[in-house]
Structures are given as structure tokens and as C-alpha cells.
Design an enzyme around this catalytic site. Structure first.
Site, PDB file in Angstrom:
ATOM      1  N   ASP A 166       0.865  -1.182   0.000  1.00 11.87           N
ATOM      2  CA  ASP A 166       0.000   0.000   0.000  1.00 11.87           C
ATOM      3  C   ASP A 166       0.905   1.235   0.000  1.00 11.87           C
ATOM      4  OD1 ASP A 166      -1.737   2.085   0.510  1.00 11.87           O
ATOM      5  OD2 ASP A 166      -2.775   1.102   2.167  1.00 11.87           O
ATOM      6  N   GLU A 168       1.108   4.476   0.218  1.00 15.98           N
ATOM      7  CA  GLU A 168       0.597   5.768   0.674  1.00 15.98           C
ATOM      8  C   GLU A 168       1.461   6.271   1.823  1.00 15.98           C
ATOM      9  OE1 GLU A 168      -3.939   5.992   0.789  1.00 15.98           O
ATOM     10  OE2 GLU A 168      -3.520   3.902   1.309  1.00 15.98           O
TER      11      GLU A 168
END
Length: 307
Positions: A166, A168
Site C-alpha cells: 500500500d 501511501e
């Protein structure tokens, strides 16, 4: 209104803490776990549940079954989330567990094995932590391979079924780190797949890494088992060269996406032949009404919650 990615409040909590196709074969942990019995059969897409372990228990994933046939509602449970941190002394990326993730891993016998014994795969998600280290800015192939080894060693140590990426909140450039480059994620995924050929590698389809899947004639798309849409309450086909059976264009936040939208997205998943349905933020309350909204469309059955 859809919920974009993770909420800033939840991400801040992570930072403050310092932070179809399933995997192949039965899970064997270094802690002595035995092969899981075959779960009750069900027909339909693979269902995925992200669990915010800062607030909720992984065991919640195993509390939902189908009224018709008794199969598990969820096939993959994602521990959300470990972090990729940056060591300013050694100038290297380091895999980090906040106290809640560490608690889950240390208590694998009660937090992870019960799910695996039901036939549910348990995957560790890895997320940026505002320190400049990310999957897309390793300065060399050696550095990427080194982090891949940290990941695969963790999977082995705790008897997990794989890793979820992920990209982010890395905040590329912090602490003097580099900006995203073309080779980094390709080297990382290549090394990780070599380290754990029989495990899940999944992609939360967001961030610089997700758009850098090819380098030097190597495309790592086929090395992923799954990829999913990161925007809850929406339909978006991940831009990765995988078959429909491994993709989730639908994404819902349980309790945050309306039941009608969850049902519509599930219906479309089946109609258009996609093989995965992504859910986020399963908590400890009885969410059988929210879950049934999509299981009726995916599997033709209501969901049953067993505390």
C-alpha cells in the site's frame, strides 16, 4: 460520497504509534501450526477483509459464515498495517510494527492461526509512515532486495500467508530520501516473489509504486496474486495486467459504504466476471446486515455472525 483511501485520522494514529485464486498450499508456521482442514465450499469471488488492528481484532474476520452451506464469508484477512520506516543512521528502509501490529504477530496462536485453521489466508499490509521511505525509491537493486528479505523473513517467522503493498504516506523526499524511480518496485517485487514463491503478494492499487510495474524489459504484474481498487464506495478496474479472476474493481468500507452501494458493486462484480471483492474496516460489532448486502449478490446467501 465515497471514502477515499484510508481516513487521515486513522493514518495519523498509525504515524503516532511510530510507527479464483488463493495462495498455494496449506500454511505451515515456524510456531508449529498444522495444515488447516478444508473449509466449507462456496462458489463465487474471493472476499477480502482489511482490519485496522489499532482498533479491532483480527478474529472478527472468522465470525462470518454463509447461511447457505456454512462457508467462510471472507477468504483473505489483511492485517492493517505494518510500516516501511527510514533509518537515518544507516540510510535504509526498515520494516516496522507499531505496538498493535506487534501484538497481533506475537499472539499469532490466538489472532492468526484460528483464521488459518478455518481456511482464511492472513496477509500483512505494509504502508508508508511519513519518513521518506517507500516502495518506489530504493536507490539500488541491493537495497530493494534487502527490504524484500525483511518482508519474507517476517512471513516465515510468524507463519503468514503473504504481503500486501500500500504505497501511501511515504512522503518521498523526507529525510533526504529520493523521489520515486522506475526500477525500485520492480526490483522489490521480483525479489519478494523469488523469496516466497508460494505466498500471496497483493497490490492496493495506489501511489507511485502502482504505476511503476515495468523496468528494463521486466513487467512484474504477473507476480501479483491480487490487485484492488483503493477508493471505497466506487468501481475502478486496477490498471495492472492480471486476469479478471485476480482483480477487485469494487471496494467498500463496511459500515461506511451504504448497503445499496455494496450490493450494486457486488452485483456488478459477478455480472462482469471479476474474481475478487474488497472490503475495509471490519470491526467487532455485528455487521451481518452490511455483509449480507454483498454476500447475497456474490454467493446467493445471507451472512451469519457468530460472536
Amino acid at each position: 460520497m465515497f471514502t477515499p483511501v484510508r481516513s487521515r485520522v486513522r493514518m495519523a494514529a498509525l504515524a503516532l504509534s511510530a510507527v479464483a485464486a488463493l495462495a498455494f498450499g496449506a500454511t505451515t508456521a515456524t510456531t508449529g501450526a498444522t495444515a488447516a482442514p478444508a473449509p466449507a465450499k462456496k462458489q463465487g469471488p474471493t472476499s477480502v477483509a482489511y482490519v485496522e488492528v489499532n482498533n479491532n481484532n483480527m478474529r472478527n474476520v472468522g465470525k462470518y459464515t454463509l447461511a447457505n452451506g456454512g462457508g467462510n464469508v471472507f477468504d483473505v484477512a489483511v492485517i492493517f498495517a505494518a510500516n516501511i520506516n527510514y533509518d537515518t543512521g544507516t540510510k535504509t528502509a526498515q520494516l516496522h510494527f507499531n505496538e498493535n501490529v506487534q501484538r497481533v504477530l506475537d499472539n499469532a496462536a490466538t489472532e492468526i492461526r484460528p483464521l488459518q485453521q478455518k481456511g482464511i489466508k492472513v496477509v500483512l499490509s505494509v504502508l508508508g509512515n511519513h519518513q521518506g521511505a517507500g516502495f518506489a525509491n530504493f536507490p539500488s537493486q541491493q537495497a530493494a532486495s534487502g527490504f524484500a528479505k525483511q518482508l519474507s523473513d517476517t512471513v516465515t517467522k510468524y507463519g503468514l500467508d503473504g504481503i500486501d503493498f500500500d504505497d501511501e504516506y511515504a512522503e518521498y523526499g523526507n529525510n533526504g530520501t529520493g523521489q520515486p524511480n522506475a526500477s525500485s518496485f520492480v526490483h522489490l517485487v521480483t525479489a519478494l516473489r523469488a523469496n516466497m514463491p508460494g505466498k500471496i503478494i497483493s497490490l492496493y492499487n495506489i501511489g507511485p509504486a502502482a504505476s511503476r510495474l515495468s523496468y528494463g524489459g521486466v513487467d512484474v504484474s504477473s507476480k501479483f496474486d491480487y490487485a484492488w481498487n483503493p477508493y471505497y464506495g466506487t468501481w475502478q478496474v486496477p490498471g495492472i495486467a492480471l486476469p479478471k479472476s485476480k482483480l477487485s474493481p469494487a471496494a467498500v468500507e463496511i459500515g461506511g459504504t451504504s448497503q445499496s452501494t455494496a450490493a450494486d458493486l457486488a452485483r456488478r462484480t459477478v455480472k462482469e466476471g471479476y474474481g475478487v471483492y474488497l472490503t475495509y474496516n471490519l470491526d467487532g460489532t455485528d455487521r451481518s446486515a452490511d455483509v449480507s448486502a454483498f454476500t447475497k449478490e456474490l454467493y446467493g446467501s445471507d451472512a451469519v455472525y457468530t460472536p
